[in-house]
Motif scaffolding. Structure first.
Motif, PDB file in Angstrom:
ATOM      1  N   ILE A   3      12.138  69.033  21.076  1.00 24.71           N
ATOM      2  CA  ILE A   3      11.496  68.374  19.935  1.00 24.71           C
ATOM      3  C   ILE A   3      11.587  69.176  18.780  1.00 24.71           C
ATOM      4  O   ILE A   3      10.953  70.303  18.827  1.00 24.71           O
ATOM      5  CB  ILE A   3      10.050  67.826  20.204  1.00 24.71           C
ATOM      6  N   ALA A   4      12.238  68.415  17.509  1.00 19.80           N
ATOM      7  CA  ALA A   4      12.294  69.202  16.614  1.00 19.80           C
ATOM      8  C   ALA A   4      11.739  68.511  15.464  1.00 19.80           C
ATOM      9  O   ALA A   4      11.366  67.533  15.339  1.00 19.80           O
ATOM     10  CB  ALA A   4      14.007  69.491  16.266  1.00 19.80           C
ATOM     11  N   LEU A  29      20.042  64.193  16.081  1.00 23.11           N
ATOM     12  CA  LEU A  29      18.548  64.065  16.220  1.00 23.11           C
ATOM     13  C   LEU A  29      18.311  62.521  16.437  1.00 23.11           C
ATOM     14  O   LEU A  29      18.785  61.774  15.599  1.00 23.11           O
ATOM     15  CB  LEU A  29      17.756  64.347  15.190  1.00 23.11           C
ATOM     16  N   ASP A  30      17.535  62.154  17.297  1.00 20.74           N
ATOM     17  CA  ASP A  30      17.021  60.756  17.645  1.00 20.74           C
ATOM     18  C   ASP A  30      15.639  60.896  17.314  1.00 20.74           C
ATOM     19  O   ASP A  30      14.638  61.382  17.713  1.00 20.74           O
ATOM     20  CB  ASP A  30      17.033  60.507  19.065  1.00 20.74           C
ATOM     21  N   ARG A  42      11.549  56.843  21.307  1.00 22.06           N
ATOM     22  CA  ARG A  42      13.045  57.213  20.401  1.00 22.06           C
ATOM     23  C   ARG A  42      13.300  55.952  19.517  1.00 22.06           C
ATOM     24  O   ARG A  42      13.123  54.920  20.179  1.00 22.06           O
ATOM     25  CB  ARG A  42      14.040  57.722  21.387  1.00 22.06           C
ATOM     26  N   SER A  43      13.624  56.081  18.425  1.00 17.31           N
ATOM     27  CA  SER A  43      13.813  54.833  17.444  1.00 17.31           C
ATOM     28  C   SER A  43      15.361  54.479  17.572  1.00 17.31           C
ATOM     29  O   SER A  43      15.774  53.432  17.266  1.00 17.31           O
ATOM     30  CB  SER A  43      13.719  55.390  16.136  1.00 17.31           C
ATOM     31  N   GLY A  44      16.140  55.449  18.358  1.00 14.34           N
ATOM     32  CA  GLY A  44      17.700  55.015  18.321  1.00 14.34           C
ATOM     33  C   GLY A  44      18.569  55.340  16.992  1.00 14.34           C
ATOM     34  O   GLY A  44      19.505  55.458  16.894  1.00 14.34           O
ATOM     35  N   GLN A  45      17.570  55.852  16.083  1.00 18.56           N
ATOM     36  CA  GLN A  45      18.179  56.050  14.661  1.00 18.56           C
ATOM     37  C   GLN A  45      18.690  57.523  14.766  1.00 18.56           C
ATOM     38  O   GLN A  45      17.787  58.576  14.949  1.00 18.56           O
ATOM     39  CB  GLN A  45      17.106  55.914  13.638  1.00 18.56           C
ATOM     40  N   LYS A  46      20.082  57.825  15.106  1.00 17.33           N
ATOM     41  CA  LYS A  46      20.352  59.276  15.161  1.00 17.33           C
ATOM     42  C   LYS A  46      20.820  59.773  13.941  1.00 17.33           C
ATOM     43  O   LYS A  46      21.702  59.215  13.172  1.00 17.33           O
ATOM     44  CB  LYS A  46      21.146  59.105  16.339  1.00 17.33           C
ATOM     45  N   VAL A  47      20.718  61.090  13.810  1.00 20.02           N
ATOM     46  CA  VAL A  47      21.222  61.762  12.352  1.00 20.02           C
ATOM     47  C   VAL A  47      21.704  62.944  12.974  1.00 20.02           C
ATOM     48  O   VAL A  47      21.283  63.873  13.712  1.00 20.02           O
ATOM     49  CB  VAL A  47      20.381  62.273  11.447  1.00 20.02           C
TER      50      VAL A  47
END
Length: 260
Positions: A3-4, A29-30, A42-47
């Motif tokens: 977890i970041a 990162l999710d 988790r949002s599923g929005q990944k960066v």
């Protein structure tokens, strides 16, 4: 789970680090909904990790540190292992994150590195029974207990020598599934190895320390316990890049700069 805490476009959030590579190009990162100290999803929005700035993984109300918890380190400084843990504080203003510069304090000429395993508290707790320690720990991260050694030798209290701004780098993230019983703790300066030990060499275990500290004070979510440093501590100079690597977590890197 890693977890970041991160910043992107001026926004700060938390995310789960995904990927098996040790370098940023292989990690994403999710972004999570909620907070790591409570329920989240988790949002599923990944960066891609390389597109964000990693911050100190937590903002502790207090950092509770333990001295002389490795016998060889105590010996190298001319001390014996104490009968009870040596406990001291580093203020919240000492905390910086991975990649953040650390300004050399003007009042010292001998700042030294101390690579340490850091315990991140996950819930408010007090007088924790040994058998319930795992329930109050969110996870673990890397720490560098930077110390103005000359000041430490000259002052009975360690507040200035251990608590100056930037003296507690933490990161790069919190690993929630680590078994802290026997992992490697290493430090390099400009790529040269300075420290290499294992948490199995600690005089007192993580459980010992949580029990001992929580007997005296309430620990809050995000508080950090530093568990001591193995032998091999040494000086840092302006321009040095110091890296703390802990097996199963990752690497925390900071550069020493001249204080402006």
């Amino acid at each position: 789970m890693r977890i970041a805490r991160f910043s992107i476009d001026g926004n700060v959030g938390f995310g789960v680090v995904e990927g098996d590579a040790d370098t940023e190009p292989g990690l994403v990162l999710d972004i999570i909904k909620g907070h790591p100290f409570g329920e989240f999803e988790r949002s599923g929005q990944k960066v891609p990790l390389g597109q964000v700035r990693l911050l100190a993984p937590v903002l502790p109300s207090k950092v509770v540190a333990v001295g002389r918890n490795y016998a060889e380190h105590a010996e190298e400084l001319g001390h014996t292992v104490p009968e009870t843990p040596v406990v001291f504080f580093k203020p919240s203003t000492s905390v910086v994150g991975p990649g953040d510069p650390v300004a050399y304090p003007a009042f010292s000429a001998d700042v030294q590195h101390e690579a340490e395993l850091a315990v991140v508290i996950g819930r408010m707790c007090h007088q924790v029974p040994r058998e319930r320690v795992a329930e109050v720990v969110l996870g673990y991260t890397c720490a560098n207990d930077l110390t103005a050694r000359d000041v430490q030798r000259g002052e009975e209290q360690w507040a200035r020598s251990k608590g100056f701004d930037g003296s507690c780098p933490l990161g790069p993230w919190v690993e929630t599934e680590l078994d802290p019983a026997d992992v490697a703790v290493a430090c390099t300066v400009n790529g040269e190895q300075r420290q290499l030990g294992r948490t199995g060499e600690m005089v007192r275990s993580v459980a010992d320390l949580v029990v001992h500290i929580s007997e005296a004070m309430t620990l809050l979510p995000g508080d950090v316990i530093l568990t001591g440093t193995p032998a091999g501590v040494g000086p840092l100079n302006v321009g040095d890049e110091v890296a703390v690597t802990i097996e199963g977590i990752g690497t925390l890197t900071n550069k020493v700069i001249k204080r402006g």
